[in-house]
Design a protein around this motif. Structure first.
Motif, PDB file in Angstrom:
ATOM      1  N   GLY A 137       0.827  -1.203   0.000  1.00 13.95           N
ATOM      2  CA  GLY A 137       0.000   0.000   0.000  1.00 13.95           C
ATOM      3  C   GLY A 137       0.856   1.245   0.000  1.00 13.95           C
TER       4      GLY A 137
ATOM      5  N   ALA B  64       2.544   4.602  -0.473  1.00 11.19           N
ATOM      6  CA  ALA B  64       2.025   5.854  -0.999  1.00 11.19           C
ATOM      7  C   ALA B  64       3.126   6.903  -1.012  1.00 11.19           C
ATOM      8  N   ASN B  65       4.019   6.859  -0.051  1.00 12.73           N
ATOM      9  CA  ASN B  65       5.064   7.876   0.036  1.00 12.73           C
ATOM     10  C   ASN B  65       6.438   7.251  -0.144  1.00 12.73           C
TER      11      ASN B  65
HETATM   12  C1  LIG Z   1       2.139   9.948   3.402  1.00 16.10           C
HETATM   13  O1  LIG Z   1       2.618  11.166   3.952  1.00 16.10           O
HETATM   14  C2  LIG Z   1       1.597  11.992   4.481  1.00 16.10           C
HETATM   15  C3  LIG Z   1       2.236  13.324   4.892  1.00 16.10           C
HETATM   16  O2  LIG Z   1       3.428  13.120   5.557  1.00 16.10           O
HETATM   17  C4  LIG Z   1       0.918  11.263   5.644  1.00 16.10           C
HETATM   18  O3  LIG Z   1      -0.149  12.038   6.157  1.00 16.10           O
HETATM   19  C5  LIG Z   1       0.347   9.936   5.137  1.00 16.10           C
HETATM   20  O4  LIG Z   1      -0.191   9.189   6.208  1.00 16.10           O
HETATM   21  C6  LIG Z   1       1.440   9.108   4.450  1.00 16.10           C
HETATM   22  N1  LIG Z   1       0.844   7.937   3.856  1.00 16.10           N
HETATM   23  C7  LIG Z   1       1.297   6.698   4.104  1.00 16.10           C
HETATM   24  C8  LIG Z   1       0.557   5.590   3.414  1.00 16.10           C
HETATM   25  O5  LIG Z   1       2.246   6.456   4.832  1.00 16.10           O
END
Ligand SMILES: *[C@@H]1O[C@H](CO)[C@@H](O)[C@H](O)[C@H]1NC(C)=O
Ligand SMILES: *[C@@H]1O[C@H](CO)[C@@H](O)[C@H](O)[C@H]1NC(C)=O
Ligand SMILES: *[C@@H]1O[C@H](CO)[C@@H](O)[C@H](O)[C@H]1NC(C)=O
Ligand SMILES: *[C@@H]1O[C@H](CO)[C@@H](O)[C@H](O)[C@H]1NC(C)=O
Length: 563
Positions: free
Chosen positions: A208, A210-211
């Motif tokens: 999953g 995302a970042n």
């Molecule tokens: C991605 O980064 C954002 C901002 O730092 C955060 O709010 C979010 O939970 C992160 N997503 C994941 C899947 O880690």
């Protein structure tokens, strides 16, 4: 003493050629002088032994190329099938007429031969200088290799019977002089103050994703690459997809460094070893090879559970190409070769005679037809070749210019979060002077050249095969070498990353019952250039370019659509 089994077989054919075959000789290849770096010292000792190889004409190489392209590129709905060893050899083997005539010529001179390639298109003879001079109307002389001080025995001209001209491509080594393989000029940079004490943690669960958060402090490690390219953390244990690693010039991977690099992996996840040309793999921090270490760390440590076979090619090779040709034949002789052959070594293309370059490239074509992706580093000298050097026209690298390999170069992560990726300024790239543009590349190269206009005009060959094809990270990459942690830069890293991606894709596709994939879905890299020869080199741009190729891996897309 000269009669080999093969000669006995062909002796049956001799009666068909009653006329002495060597009546008229024609000069087959010649050169005026030895290349720079070799000094003529005098006539060769007449009793010196020479090992010479003959490249025979194949019966249908064009047919093999057609078959390769039919299997390499998918037509929708058609499941690709690769050729078997026997099918490939049926294209590559010489005709009966060729083999019989050459055998008859050699036996009429009392010269025995052996076959050195699985398809029988390479013969080898061992003769003294006197015999070689008579057989080939040659003048073998003694030259000093100024870089090593070693004697090299070569002739500047040789002849073969006129009626064999269409049957023998070339005899080697005769007029060509030894070239040494090059690799990335790697040095271990100690970047972290706590580098030696921080153990690597296991790769986190990135499902999953995302970042992209794992590429910290501009450093690249497996965690970062998994995140950046969407690579799976591992495949399920399997043995169908395998990666072969080529090691030349006494580069020895160390198990201790691999364990230090990924202590979280079971120590059973090591490499298996195959040796040729007197190769070996001593295990001792003193023997650590920085290139070999990064090769195993960025395959075993990245494509977890894809078995890795290390091919250690020793120095006892007679192919004058540091064993590249021997390795290709070694892998071709296997009934079940690894589906990826990763090679982080190469040459400057002008150093390799075109005859030999074509021969090696054709061996890679055979591997390709059998379903082996040959993945090669493009080099580290920008447009000035495999390593930075002074030049007036651009220097392509080989085998990256062979149309049947996928060459890779490396990317600099320009920002800490690696977004966007940018071309590394030492990425080799450009156009071949030996191989013309293959059809699969024609549109991409044409588009690039038209956007290029007159920039660099006259410095490169606009009708040559463009390279690289793809790219991957290659700057500030964390490795262990000789027990020490640090980072390295080089196209050698990129080739292993890309090989791991293909190895993982193959594992996933094979395990779901599908044939093996090819890279075609990538992250386009559009900034950066590769200066050299007192120019800015080429610039990365939208679509294919001779700096980053088509781009870097996008694993999920490659899995979904790349096949
Ligand atoms: C991605 O980064 C954002 C901002 O730092 C955060 O709010 C979010 O939970 C992160 N997503 C994941 C899947 O880690
Ligand atoms: C070549 O020789 C082999 C074995 O002698 C034979 O089986 C084959 O039919 C021959 N091929 C041709 C094209 O003559
Ligand atoms: C990884 O995370 C996903 C979703 O958070 C979860 O479903 C999966 O079981 C985890 N995998 C492992 C190996 O822990
Ligand atoms: C340019 O490349 C082609 C192959 O595409 C080759 O035939 C030709 O000799 C090359 N020209 C030079 C000047 O090297």
């Amino acid at each position: 003493m000269f009669v080999s089994n093969i000669c006995v077989v062909f002796a049956l054919g001799i009666t068909a050629f009653a006329k002495p075959i060597s009546s008229s000789l024609t000069v087959h290849e010649r050169r005026d002088v030895a290349p720079n770096g070799f000094t003529l010292t005098g006539p060769a000792d007449e009793s010196s032994q020479l090992t010479l190889r003959m490249a025979l004409t194949s019966n249908n190489l064009a047919g093999l190329e057609k078959a390769l392209y039919k299997t390499a590129f998918r037509n929708d709905g058609v499941i690709r099938d690769h050729l078997t060893k026997e099918q490939v050899e049926s294209f590559v083997s010489p005709t009966n007429e060729t083999t019989t005539q050459v055998a008859e010529w050699l036996s009429s001179h009392g010269v025995a031969f052996t076959t050195t390639s699985p398809a029988g298109d390479w013969l080898q003879i061992n003769v003294d200088v006197t015999t070689a001079n008579q057989l080939l109307d040659a003048n073998f002389m003694s030259f000093n290799d100024d870089s090593t001080g070693k004697e090299v025995i070569r002739t500047l001209s040789y002849s073969i019977p006129t009626q064999l001209q269409s049957h023998i491509q070339f005899i080697h080594p005769t007029i060509s002089f030894p070239v040494k393989a090059k690799r990335s000029p790697l040095t271990l940079k100690k970047t972290k103050s706590n580098a030696q004490t921080t153990p690597k943690t296991s790769i986190p669960n990135l499902t999953g994703r995302a970042n992209v958060t794992c590429c910290v402090a501009d450093e690249v490690d497996p965690t970062c690459l998994i995140d950046l390219y969407g690579i799976p953390e591992s495949t399920a244990p399997q043995t169908t997809s395998r990666i072969g690693l080529a090691e030349f010039i006494e580069q020895f991977p160390q198990n201790a460094d691999l364990e230090a690099f990924r202590p979280d992996l079971p120590s059973t996840l090591s490499f298996s070893l195959e040796t040729l040309d007197g190769g070996s793999d001593p295990q001792n921090a003193r023997d650590a090879g920085i290139e070999a270490n990064l090769d195993v760390q960025y395959t075993i440590g990245l494509a977890v559970n894809v078995p890795v076979e290390v091919f250690e090619v020793g120095e006892n090779n007679a192919d004058d190409l540091d064993g590249f040709l021997d390795l290709a034949d070694f892998v071709l002789a296997q009934t079940s070769p690894p589906q990826v052959l990763s090679i982080a070594f190469g040459f400057d293309e002008p150093d390799v005679p075109a005859t030999l370059a074509n021969s090696l490239c054709n061996a890679y074509m055979q591997l390709g037809a059998r379903g082996v992706s040959v993945i090669i580093s493009a080099g580290d000298g920008g447009v000035s070749g495999s390593q930075s050097q002074s030049c007036t026209t651009f220097i392509p690298t080989f085998p990256s210019t062979c149309p049947f390999v996928t060459s890779t170069i490396y990317q600099v992560g320009a920002t800490q979060d690696f977004s966007p990726e940018t071309a590394a300024d030492f990425s080799s790239g450009g156009f071949s002077n030996i191989f013309s543009i293959p059809s699969y590349q024609a549109t991409a190269v044409k588009n690039y050249l038209s956007s290029l206009g007159t920039t660099n005009a006259g410095k490169f060959n606009s009708s040559g095969r463009g390279f690289p094809d793809v790219s991957a990270q290659g700057v500030n990459v964390v490795i262990f070498d000789g027990g020490e942690e640090g980072t390295v830069d080089g196209s050698s890293v990129s080739v292993n990353i890309f090989s791991s991606v293909i190895g993982l894709l193959n594992a996933q596709l094979i395990s779901s019952g599908l044939p093996v994939a090819d890279p075609s879905i990538l992250n386009d890299i559009t900034s950066g250039d590769n200066p050299g020869c007192n120019t800015n080199g080429f610039s990365a741009t939208t679509g294919w370019d001779p700096v980053t190729g088509l781009g870097t891996p996008n694993y999920p897309e490659m899995l979904l659509r790349g096949f």
